[in-house]
Design an enzyme around this catalytic site. Structure first.
Site, PDB file in Angstrom:
ATOM      1  N   THR A  45       0.868  -1.181   0.000  1.00 35.43           N
ATOM      2  CA  THR A  45       0.000   0.000   0.000  1.00 35.43           C
ATOM      3  C   THR A  45       0.907   1.235   0.000  1.00 35.43           C
ATOM      4  OG1 THR A  45       0.008   0.251   2.408  1.00 35.43           O
ATOM      5  CG2 THR A  45      -1.652  -1.248   1.481  1.00 35.43           C
TER       6      THR A  45
ATOM      7  N   THR B 201      -0.759  -2.873  19.473  1.00 34.27           N
ATOM      8  CA  THR B 201      -0.382  -1.529  19.926  1.00 34.27           C
ATOM      9  C   THR B 201      -0.856  -1.251  21.347  1.00 34.27           C
ATOM     10  OG1 THR B 201      -0.853   0.801  19.512  1.00 34.27           O
ATOM     11  CG2 THR B 201      -2.500  -0.729  18.747  1.00 34.27           C
ATOM     12  N   ASP B 202      -0.211  -0.290  21.988  1.00 32.32           N
ATOM     13  CA  ASP B 202      -0.677   0.125  23.325  1.00 32.32           C
ATOM     14  C   ASP B 202      -1.979   0.924  23.233  1.00 32.32           C
ATOM     15  OD1 ASP B 202       0.328   2.488  22.217  1.00 32.32           O
ATOM     16  OD2 ASP B 202       1.666   2.961  23.887  1.00 32.32           O
ATOM     17  N   GLU B 203      -2.340   1.377  22.020  1.00 31.57           N
ATOM     18  CA  GLU B 203      -3.540   2.219  21.888  1.00 31.57           C
ATOM     19  C   GLU B 203      -4.825   1.464  22.218  1.00 31.57           C
ATOM     20  OE1 GLU B 203      -3.851   4.866  18.598  1.00 31.57           O
ATOM     21  OE2 GLU B 203      -1.711   5.276  18.564  1.00 31.57           O
TER      22      GLU B 203
ATOM     23  N   TYR C 260      -8.832   3.377  14.422  1.00 26.85           N
ATOM     24  CA  TYR C 260      -7.618   2.553  14.345  1.00 26.85           C
ATOM     25  C   TYR C 260      -7.502   1.647  15.571  1.00 26.85           C
ATOM     26  CZ  TYR C 260      -2.710   1.329  15.136  1.00 26.85           C
ATOM     27  OH  TYR C 260      -1.546   0.643  15.429  1.00 26.85           O
TER      28      TYR C 260
ATOM     29  N   LYS D 110      -7.657  -2.464  15.941  1.00 25.02           N
ATOM     30  CA  LYS D 110      -6.569  -3.273  16.489  1.00 25.02           C
ATOM     31  C   LYS D 110      -7.069  -4.062  17.711  1.00 25.02           C
ATOM     32  CE  LYS D 110      -2.724  -3.454  15.407  1.00 25.02           C
ATOM     33  NZ  LYS D 110      -1.998  -4.294  14.409  1.00 25.02           N
TER      34      LYS D 110
ATOM     35  N   ASN E 284       6.816   3.828  18.019  1.00 24.26           N
ATOM     36  CA  ASN E 284       8.156   3.567  17.478  1.00 24.26           C
ATOM     37  C   ASN E 284       8.641   4.787  16.696  1.00 24.26           C
ATOM     38  OD1 ASN E 284       8.545   0.088  16.695  1.00 24.26           O
ATOM     39  ND2 ASN E 284       7.204   0.952  18.211  1.00 24.26           N
TER      40      ASN E 284
HETATM   41  P1  NAD Z   1       3.157   0.803   8.342  1.00 21.51           P
HETATM   42  O1  NAD Z   1       1.907   1.521   7.992  1.00 21.51           O
HETATM   43  O2  NAD Z   1       4.460   1.502   8.180  1.00 21.51           O
HETATM   44  O3  NAD Z   1       3.258  -0.541   7.488  1.00 21.51           O
HETATM   45  C1  NAD Z   1       2.153  -1.380   7.298  1.00 21.51           C
HETATM   46  C2  NAD Z   1       2.524  -2.387   6.225  1.00 21.51           C
HETATM   47  O4  NAD Z   1       1.394  -3.253   6.044  1.00 21.51           O
HETATM   48  C3  NAD Z   1       2.845  -1.760   4.876  1.00 21.51           C
HETATM   49  O5  NAD Z   1       3.978  -2.371   4.311  1.00 21.51           O
HETATM   50  C4  NAD Z   1       1.608  -2.061   4.028  1.00 21.51           C
HETATM   51  O6  NAD Z   1       1.885  -2.205   2.646  1.00 21.51           O
HETATM   52  C5  NAD Z   1       1.145  -3.379   4.640  1.00 21.51           C
HETATM   53  N1  NAD Z   1      -0.294  -3.585   4.457  1.00 21.51           N
HETATM   54  C6  NAD Z   1      -1.290  -2.711   4.702  1.00 21.51           C
HETATM   55  N2  NAD Z   1      -2.472  -3.254   4.348  1.00 21.51           N
HETATM   56  C7  NAD Z   1      -2.206  -4.510   3.876  1.00 21.51           C
HETATM   57  C8  NAD Z   1      -3.005  -5.561   3.370  1.00 21.51           C
HETATM   58  N3  NAD Z   1      -4.333  -5.437   3.239  1.00 21.51           N
HETATM   59  N4  NAD Z   1      -2.397  -6.717   3.019  1.00 21.51           N
HETATM   60  C9  NAD Z   1      -1.050  -6.855   3.120  1.00 21.51           C
HETATM   61  N5  NAD Z   1      -0.240  -5.877   3.561  1.00 21.51           N
HETATM   62  C10 NAD Z   1      -0.810  -4.715   3.937  1.00 21.51           C
HETATM   63  O7  NAD Z   1       2.932   0.299   9.828  1.00 21.51           O
HETATM   64  P2  NAD Z   1       3.974   0.171  11.039  1.00 21.51           P
HETATM   65  O8  NAD Z   1       4.051   1.463  11.731  1.00 21.51           O
HETATM   66  O9  NAD Z   1       5.207  -0.482  10.547  1.00 21.51           O
HETATM   67  O10 NAD Z   1       3.172  -0.835  11.974  1.00 21.51           O
HETATM   68  C11 NAD Z   1       3.281  -2.236  11.797  1.00 21.51           C
HETATM   69  C12 NAD Z   1       2.420  -2.929  12.828  1.00 21.51           C
HETATM   70  O11 NAD Z   1       2.825  -2.556  14.142  1.00 21.51           O
HETATM   71  C13 NAD Z   1       0.940  -2.558  12.736  1.00 21.51           C
HETATM   72  O12 NAD Z   1       0.190  -3.711  12.989  1.00 21.51           O
HETATM   73  C14 NAD Z   1       0.738  -1.528  13.836  1.00 21.51           C
HETATM   74  O13 NAD Z   1      -0.576  -1.562  14.315  1.00 21.51           O
HETATM   75  C15 NAD Z   1       1.733  -2.017  14.869  1.00 21.51           C
HETATM   76  N6  NAD Z   1       2.299  -0.984  15.762  1.00 21.51           N
HETATM   77  C16 NAD Z   1       2.852   0.155  15.239  1.00 21.51           C
HETATM   78  C17 NAD Z   1       3.449   1.072  16.102  1.00 21.51           C
HETATM   79  C18 NAD Z   1       4.108   2.329  15.582  1.00 21.51           C
HETATM   80  O14 NAD Z   1       4.529   3.175  16.381  1.00 21.51           O
HETATM   81  N7  NAD Z   1       4.265   2.510  14.269  1.00 21.51           N
HETATM   82  C19 NAD Z   1       3.460   0.832  17.471  1.00 21.51           C
HETATM   83  C20 NAD Z   1       2.860  -0.334  17.958  1.00 21.51           C
HETATM   84  C21 NAD Z   1       2.294  -1.240  17.085  1.00 21.51           C
HETATM   85  O1  DAU Z   2       1.165   4.043  20.418  1.00 22.96           O
HETATM   86  C1  DAU Z   2       1.405   3.233  19.310  1.00 22.96           C
HETATM   87  C2  DAU Z   2       0.854   3.882  18.064  1.00 22.96           C
HETATM   88  O2  DAU Z   2       1.690   4.993  17.772  1.00 22.96           O
HETATM   89  C3  DAU Z   2       0.773   2.954  16.869  1.00 22.96           C
HETATM   90  O3  DAU Z   2      -0.124   1.915  17.156  1.00 22.96           O
HETATM   91  C4  DAU Z   2       0.319   3.701  15.617  1.00 22.96           C
HETATM   92  O4  DAU Z   2       0.356   2.837  14.498  1.00 22.96           O
HETATM   93  C5  DAU Z   2       1.274   4.849  15.386  1.00 22.96           C
HETATM   94  O5  DAU Z   2       0.857   5.610  14.275  1.00 22.96           O
HETATM   95  C6  DAU Z   2       1.350   5.743  16.633  1.00 22.96           C
HETATM   96  O6  DAU Z   2       0.094   6.437  16.849  1.00 22.96           O
HETATM   97  P1  DAU Z   2       0.051   7.968  17.327  1.00 22.96           P
HETATM   98  O7  DAU Z   2      -1.248   8.521  16.936  1.00 22.96           O
HETATM   99  O8  DAU Z   2       0.492   8.113  18.723  1.00 22.96           O
HETATM  100  O9  DAU Z   2       1.264   8.542  16.382  1.00 22.96           O
HETATM  101  P2  DAU Z   2       1.386   9.848  15.473  1.00 22.96           P
HETATM  102  O10 DAU Z   2       2.805   9.918  15.053  1.00 22.96           O
HETATM  103  O11 DAU Z   2       0.327   9.949  14.452  1.00 22.96           O
HETATM  104  O12 DAU Z   2       1.130  11.020  16.537  1.00 22.96           O
HETATM  105  C7  DAU Z   2       1.923  11.148  17.698  1.00 22.96           C
HETATM  106  C8  DAU Z   2       1.391  12.342  18.486  1.00 22.96           C
HETATM  107  O13 DAU Z   2       1.651  13.528  17.748  1.00 22.96           O
HETATM  108  C9  DAU Z   2      -0.102  12.319  18.707  1.00 22.96           C
HETATM  109  O14 DAU Z   2      -0.401  12.863  19.972  1.00 22.96           O
HETATM  110  C10 DAU Z   2      -0.656  13.222  17.613  1.00 22.96           C
HETATM  111  C11 DAU Z   2       0.443  14.240  17.442  1.00 22.96           C
HETATM  112  N1  DAU Z   2       0.601  14.821  16.085  1.00 22.96           N
HETATM  113  C12 DAU Z   2       0.703  13.962  15.035  1.00 22.96           C
HETATM  114  C13 DAU Z   2       0.837  14.432  13.740  1.00 22.96           C
HETATM  115  C14 DAU Z   2       0.914  13.491  12.584  1.00 22.96           C
HETATM  116  C15 DAU Z   2       0.688  16.201  15.889  1.00 22.96           C
HETATM  117  O15 DAU Z   2       0.629  16.970  16.873  1.00 22.96           O
HETATM  118  N2  DAU Z   2       0.833  16.657  14.624  1.00 22.96           N
HETATM  119  C16 DAU Z   2       0.887  15.859  13.531  1.00 22.96           C
HETATM  120  O16 DAU Z   2       0.990  16.365  12.386  1.00 22.96           O
END
Ligand code: NAD
Ligand code: DAU
Length: 348
Positions: free
Chosen positions: A37, A131-133, A156, A160, A186
């Site tokens: 995606t 996720t912790d969310e 979201y 999850k 992360n």
């Molecule tokens: P990301 O959005 O960077 O990557 C998601 C990946 O999933 C992409 O490569 C996308 O192509 C693939 N994908 C999406 N829809 C798909 C589908 N229908 N079939 C196959 N592949 C598909 O996400 P991320 O930040 O790397 O997060 C990965 C996992 O970790 C997620 O499950 C997310 O909920 C979880 N997570 C993320 C964070 C964070 O801070 N980013 C924290 C805790 C948990």
């Molecule tokens: O806690 C784990 C989660 O962290 C993961 O499960 C999600 O996949 C990941 O996207 C992340 O979610 P958040 O909503 O916490 O992350 P984001 O980077 O979108 O936002 C972090 C904080 O910053 C949140 O309080 C919203 C704020 N923010 C975000 C954006 C994109 C802003 O203030 N301005 C912005 O433009």
């Protein structure tokens, strides 16, 4: 464990998990299954794409028939499931996409695993990355533990949470050997610039406004992505069946403080006058249903598996900023096309 399917391996965290397993276990066969995606990018895996223990298949986890075929042909011993729609803001505008991928996609994978393992679960494992969310929001104090009740607020986190419940239901109903990890925010290389840290770095480089939601007093617990990949490796191999493990950075930051820190670090890096980048900070309309604070108690994984974060925030941010400065081409690729449209709709 010999054959492992990693879903979402072309995404941010998934690519670090793929790299970790491919390099750590040369005797394994690792299959990266990803729909590519907007968030998936094979450029993230250039350094491992030619390794003999690595293979990629473009597949959508919502496509039941294709997933079943892949599982039957590959016969995995383990699945590490990261594929998801992962951005809260996108879930607010398009909730159904999140139900499709995060809920239905997960159930398709659970069915595929159950079908090929046919009640012979010895040596098998389905690791669901969550996720912790799912725990909702904290007030000014307290931490999320593995016993905290689920209380998701965004589409979201609701999707999850739902997927976590399905994973547990498959363990309780069919005996599927599962494990779940719930991680905090992360950051690091390859993070898509729709999320806070890479978006700010990208905008600072380009002298663009730095959009801070609401008053900026929202708190997140940040973990360097490679530490998350190590934790996933440990839990996948050594975690106990049917357990969930919280993973976190012991590293809470209010958004506004974090953005100011990034501005200071980038001013130095870019040779700008002190305070120049901070002038770009712009307070914008708040996120709907914005959770005030996330913070993880990672005692369980520390006590049981000896895991703790190894990268300090100072080191992690320095590595991250350097990576984005040295990978402008990657940034240009991912911010062209669809990103422009998304950015306009989200921030105009
Ligand atoms: P990301 O959005 O960077 O990557 C998601 C990946 O999933 C992409 O490569 C996308 O192509 C693939 N994908 C999406 N829809 C798909 C589908 N229908 N079939 C196959 N592949 C598909 O996400 P991320 O930040 O790397 O997060 C990965 C996992 O970790 C997620 O499950 C997310 O909920 C979880 N997570 C993320 C964070 C964070 O801070 N980013 C924290 C805790 C948990
Ligand atoms: O806690 C784990 C989660 O962290 C993961 O499960 C999600 O996949 C990941 O996207 C992340 O979610 P958040 O909503 O916490 O992350 P984001 O980077 O979108 O936002 C972090 C904080 O910053 C949140 O309080 C919203 C704020 N923010 C975000 C954006 C994109 C802003 O203030 N301005 C912005 O433009």
């Amino acid at each position: 464990m010999k054959k492992v399917i990693i879903t979402g391996g072309a995404g941010f965290i998934g690519s670090h998990v793929v790299r970790r397993l491919v390099n750590q276990y040369p005797e394994y066969k690792i299959l990266n299954l990803d729909a590519l995606t907007y968030a998936g990018n094979l450029e993230n895996l250039k350094d491992v794409e030619n390794k003999t223990n690595y293979q990629f298949i473009k597949a959508d986890i919502t496509n039941e028939t294709h997933i079943d075929k892949i599982f039957s042909a590959f016969q995995p011993d383990g699945v590490i499931h990261l594929a998801a729609e992962s951005h809260v803001d996108r879930s607010i505008t398009s909730p159904l996409e999140f139900v499709k991928t995060n809920v239905i996609g997960t159930v398709n994978l659970l069915n595929a695993a159950k079908n090929i393992w046919k009640n012979n679960f010895k040596g098998k494992r389905f690791h669901h990355v969550s996720t912790d969310e799912v725990y909702g929001t904290l007030g000014e104090t307290g931490l999320f533990t593995e016993k905290t009740n689920y209380d998701p607020h965004s589409p979201y986190s609701a999707s999850k949470a739902s997927s976590d419940h399905f994973v547990r239901a498959y363990a309780d109903t069919y005996g599927l050997p599962i494990v779940i990890t719930n991680c905090s925010n992360n950051y690091g290389p390859n993070h898509f610039p729709e999320k806070l840290i890479p978006l700010m770095i990208h905008n600072i480089i380009n002298h663009k406004p730095l959009p801070v939601y609401g008053d900026g007093n929202y708190t997140r617990d940040w973990l360097y992505v490679e530490d998350h990949a190590v934790a996933i490796d440990l839990v996948f191999h050594q975690g106990r069946d049917k357990e969930n493990y919280n993973i976190g950075g012991f590293n809470e930051w209010k958004n506004i403080d974090l953005v100011n820190l990034l501005c200071r670090l980038m001013d130095k890096k870019l040779g700008r006058a002190e305070g120049e980048s901070a002038k770009l900070i712009t307070f914008v309309k708040d996120r709907l249903g914005h959770d005030l604070r996330y913070a993880i108690d990672a005692t369980k994984i520390n006590k049981e598996l000896g895991w703790k974060p190894s990268v300090t925030f100072e080191e992690g941010l320095a590595k991250t900023i350097n990576w984005y400065m040295n990978n402008q081409e990657w940034l240009n690729h991912v911010t062209s096309g669809e990103y422009q449209k998304y950015y306009e709709e989200q921030y105009s």
